[in-house]
Structure formats: C-alpha cells, structure tokens
Design a protein around this motif. Structure first.
Motif, PDB file in Angstrom:
ATOM      1  N   PHE A  29       0.812  -1.218   0.000  1.00  0.00           N
ATOM      2  CA  PHE A  29       0.000   0.000   0.000  1.00  0.00           C
ATOM      3  C   PHE A  29       0.848   1.273   0.000  1.00  0.00           C
ATOM      4  CE2 PHE A  29      -2.259   3.445   2.123  1.00  0.00           C
ATOM      5  CZ  PHE A  29      -3.278   3.622   1.211  1.00  0.00           C
ATOM      6  N   ARG A  30       1.916   1.304   0.797  1.00  0.00           N
ATOM      7  CA  ARG A  30       2.746   2.516   0.858  1.00  0.00           C
ATOM      8  C   ARG A  30       3.352   2.824  -0.505  1.00  0.00           C
ATOM      9  NH1 ARG A  30       7.197   1.754   4.053  1.00  0.00           N
ATOM     10  NH2 ARG A  30       6.985  -0.443   3.659  1.00  0.00           N
TER      11      ARG A  30
ATOM     12  N   THR B 258       3.258   6.002  -5.500  1.00  0.00           N
ATOM     13  CA  THR B 258       3.148   6.062  -6.954  1.00  0.00           C
ATOM     14  C   THR B 258       1.983   6.950  -7.379  1.00  0.00           C
ATOM     15  OG1 THR B 258       4.036   3.821  -7.099  1.00  0.00           O
ATOM     16  CG2 THR B 258       2.917   4.677  -9.054  1.00  0.00           C
ATOM     17  N   TYR B 259       0.857   6.804  -6.709  1.00  0.00           N
ATOM     18  CA  TYR B 259      -0.336   7.605  -6.999  1.00  0.00           C
ATOM     19  C   TYR B 259      -0.045   9.099  -6.836  1.00  0.00           C
ATOM     20  CZ  TYR B 259      -5.114   9.388  -6.357  1.00  0.00           C
ATOM     21  OH  TYR B 259      -6.290  10.106  -6.443  1.00  0.00           O
TER      22      TYR B 259
ATOM     23  N   HIS C 263      -7.680  14.350 -14.545  1.00  0.00           N
ATOM     24  CA  HIS C 263      -8.608  14.300 -13.409  1.00  0.00           C
ATOM     25  C   HIS C 263      -9.412  13.002 -13.394  1.00  0.00           C
ATOM     26  CE1 HIS C 263      -8.270  18.914 -13.338  1.00  0.00           C
ATOM     27  NE2 HIS C 263      -7.347  18.357 -12.584  1.00  0.00           N
ATOM     28  N   ARG C 264      -9.726  12.492 -14.558  1.00  0.00           N
ATOM     29  CA  ARG C 264     -10.414  11.203 -14.628  1.00  0.00           C
ATOM     30  C   ARG C 264      -9.492  10.090 -14.109  1.00  0.00           C
ATOM     31  NH1 ARG C 264     -12.462   9.359 -20.359  1.00  0.00           N
ATOM     32  NH2 ARG C 264     -10.502  10.398 -20.698  1.00  0.00           N
ATOM     33  N   THR C 265      -8.210  10.177 -14.448  1.00  0.00           N
ATOM     34  CA  THR C 265      -7.237   9.206 -13.950  1.00  0.00           C
ATOM     35  C   THR C 265      -7.141   9.271 -12.437  1.00  0.00           C
ATOM     36  OG1 THR C 265      -5.960   9.364 -15.993  1.00  0.00           O
ATOM     37  CG2 THR C 265      -4.815   8.485 -14.071  1.00  0.00           C
ATOM     38  N   VAL C 266      -7.106  10.493 -11.876  1.00  0.00           N
ATOM     39  CA  VAL C 266      -7.051  10.672 -10.428  1.00  0.00           C
ATOM     40  C   VAL C 266      -8.264  10.014  -9.772  1.00  0.00           C
ATOM     41  CG1 VAL C 266      -7.219  12.392  -8.568  1.00  0.00           C
ATOM     42  CG2 VAL C 266      -5.667  12.775 -10.484  1.00  0.00           C
ATOM     43  N   PHE C 267      -9.420  10.230 -10.336  1.00  0.00           N
ATOM     44  CA  PHE C 267     -10.663   9.706  -9.761  1.00  0.00           C
ATOM     45  C   PHE C 267     -10.716   8.175  -9.824  1.00  0.00           C
ATOM     46  CE2 PHE C 267     -15.184   8.531 -10.244  1.00  0.00           C
ATOM     47  CZ  PHE C 267     -15.645   8.958  -9.012  1.00  0.00           C
ATOM     48  N   ILE C 268     -10.444   7.603 -10.994  1.00  0.00           N
ATOM     49  CA  ILE C 268     -10.522   6.146 -11.164  1.00  0.00           C
ATOM     50  C   ILE C 268      -9.447   5.449 -10.344  1.00  0.00           C
ATOM     51  CG2 ILE C 268     -10.265   4.256 -12.825  1.00  0.00           C
ATOM     52  CD1 ILE C 268     -11.585   6.166 -14.909  1.00  0.00           C
ATOM     53  N   TRP C 269      -8.216   5.939 -10.453  1.00  0.00           N
ATOM     54  CA  TRP C 269      -7.113   5.340  -9.713  1.00  0.00           C
ATOM     55  C   TRP C 269      -7.342   5.504  -8.209  1.00  0.00           C
ATOM     56  CZ3 TRP C 269      -1.333   6.664 -11.104  1.00  0.00           C
ATOM     57  CH2 TRP C 269      -0.475   5.820 -10.421  1.00  0.00           C
TER      58      TRP C 269
ATOM     59  N   GLY D 288     -10.148   5.419  -6.706  1.00  0.00           N
ATOM     60  CA  GLY D 288     -11.081   4.360  -6.300  1.00  0.00           C
ATOM     61  C   GLY D 288     -10.363   3.051  -6.036  1.00  0.00           C
ATOM     62  N   PHE D 289      -9.438   2.693  -6.918  1.00  0.00           N
ATOM     63  CA  PHE D 289      -8.660   1.475  -6.705  1.00  0.00           C
ATOM     64  C   PHE D 289      -7.753   1.610  -5.481  1.00  0.00           C
ATOM     65  CE2 PHE D 289      -9.655   0.812 -11.240  1.00  0.00           C
ATOM     66  CZ  PHE D 289     -10.213  -0.454 -11.144  1.00  0.00           C
TER      67      PHE D 289
END
Length: 139
Positions: free
Chosen positions: A71-72, A77-78, A104-110, A112-113
């Motif tokens: 997770f870290r 990476t995010y 911004h769509r990448t930020v939102f989808i990623w 969520g994961f």
C-alpha cells in the motif's frame, strides 16, 4: 511506526524520474501522432515501475518485516504520478491534444482502486505485526 523507509524514499525518487521521462515521451508521441511512441512509452513505463516496485519493495520487506500489501508504494506512486501530471499541465509541457479532464479522470478512477487497496491494507494489517519486537516497530 517506521512507515517511511529509506527504500520507499529511493523508490519515490526513481519513480519521479521515470514518471517525468514517461510524461515527456507520452506528450511528444501524442503531438507527433505516433501511436507506437505512445504505446511503447506506456509499456516501458509499466515495466519500469513494476521493476522499481519489485526491487525496492523486496528490500523494504527485508528491512521492515511488516506486511503492508504494497500500500505505501501504491500510495507513493499515486501521489507522484498525479502530481507530476498536474504540474506537466500547469507548466504547459503537455501536448496540445491532451486536456486536464483526462488527468482528473485518472485521479478519480485510480483513487477508487487506491481506496479499495487501503481497505484491504486495513483488513490485512491486523494480522501482520504478530511476532515482531515492539522496538523494531516504534521509535
């Protein structure tokens, strides 16, 4: 807890350099209309990030035997990728065919994961600190 290790910091530095290189070639490929450059840069970025995560994650796991399900490294990476992508647009290094909506769509989808990964991390960490010396966990 020693959550930020030297290996995580080295990973962050290497990921930053790799992400800047990726953004450069991605934007150049989009500007040139070169599908091969776009796909090749994405594939090489994926492979490079995978190798970086594997290498530094393994070293980090040996240094701090705390099972965090990656997770870290995922969070690092995010943050790095999305920060560099935002700055790429703010500094106008992006291709004329790219727009903020995609980032911004990448930020939102990623995100969520990442949230799912965080929930899994919280669930898994309850069972992972058994048999470790408290002095190794807390400073």
């Amino acid at each position: 807890m020693k959550a930020i290790t030297v290996y995580l910091l080295r990973f962050a530095l290497a990921a930053t350099v790799l992400t800047i290189i990726f953004r450069y070639f991605l934007s150049q490929g989009i500007d040139a209309g070169s599908t091969i450059t776009v796909i090749l840069s994405a594939v090489l970025y994926f492979i490079g990030m995978f190798i970086l995560g594997w290498y530094f994650g393994k070293k980090d796991g040996n240094y701090l035997p705390f099972y965090d399900v990656g997770f870290r490294f995922h969070l690092t990476t995010y943050i790095i990728y999305n920060l560099i992508s935002e700055l790429w647009f703010i500094l106008e290094f992006n291709s004329h065919y790219e727009n903020f909506f995609t980032i911004h769509r990448t930020v939102f989808i990623w995100g969520g994961f990442l949230l799912i990964h965080f929930i899994f991390f919280l669930w898994a960490r309850k069972r992972t600190i058994n048999n470790l010396n408290k002095r190794d966990l807390f400073e």
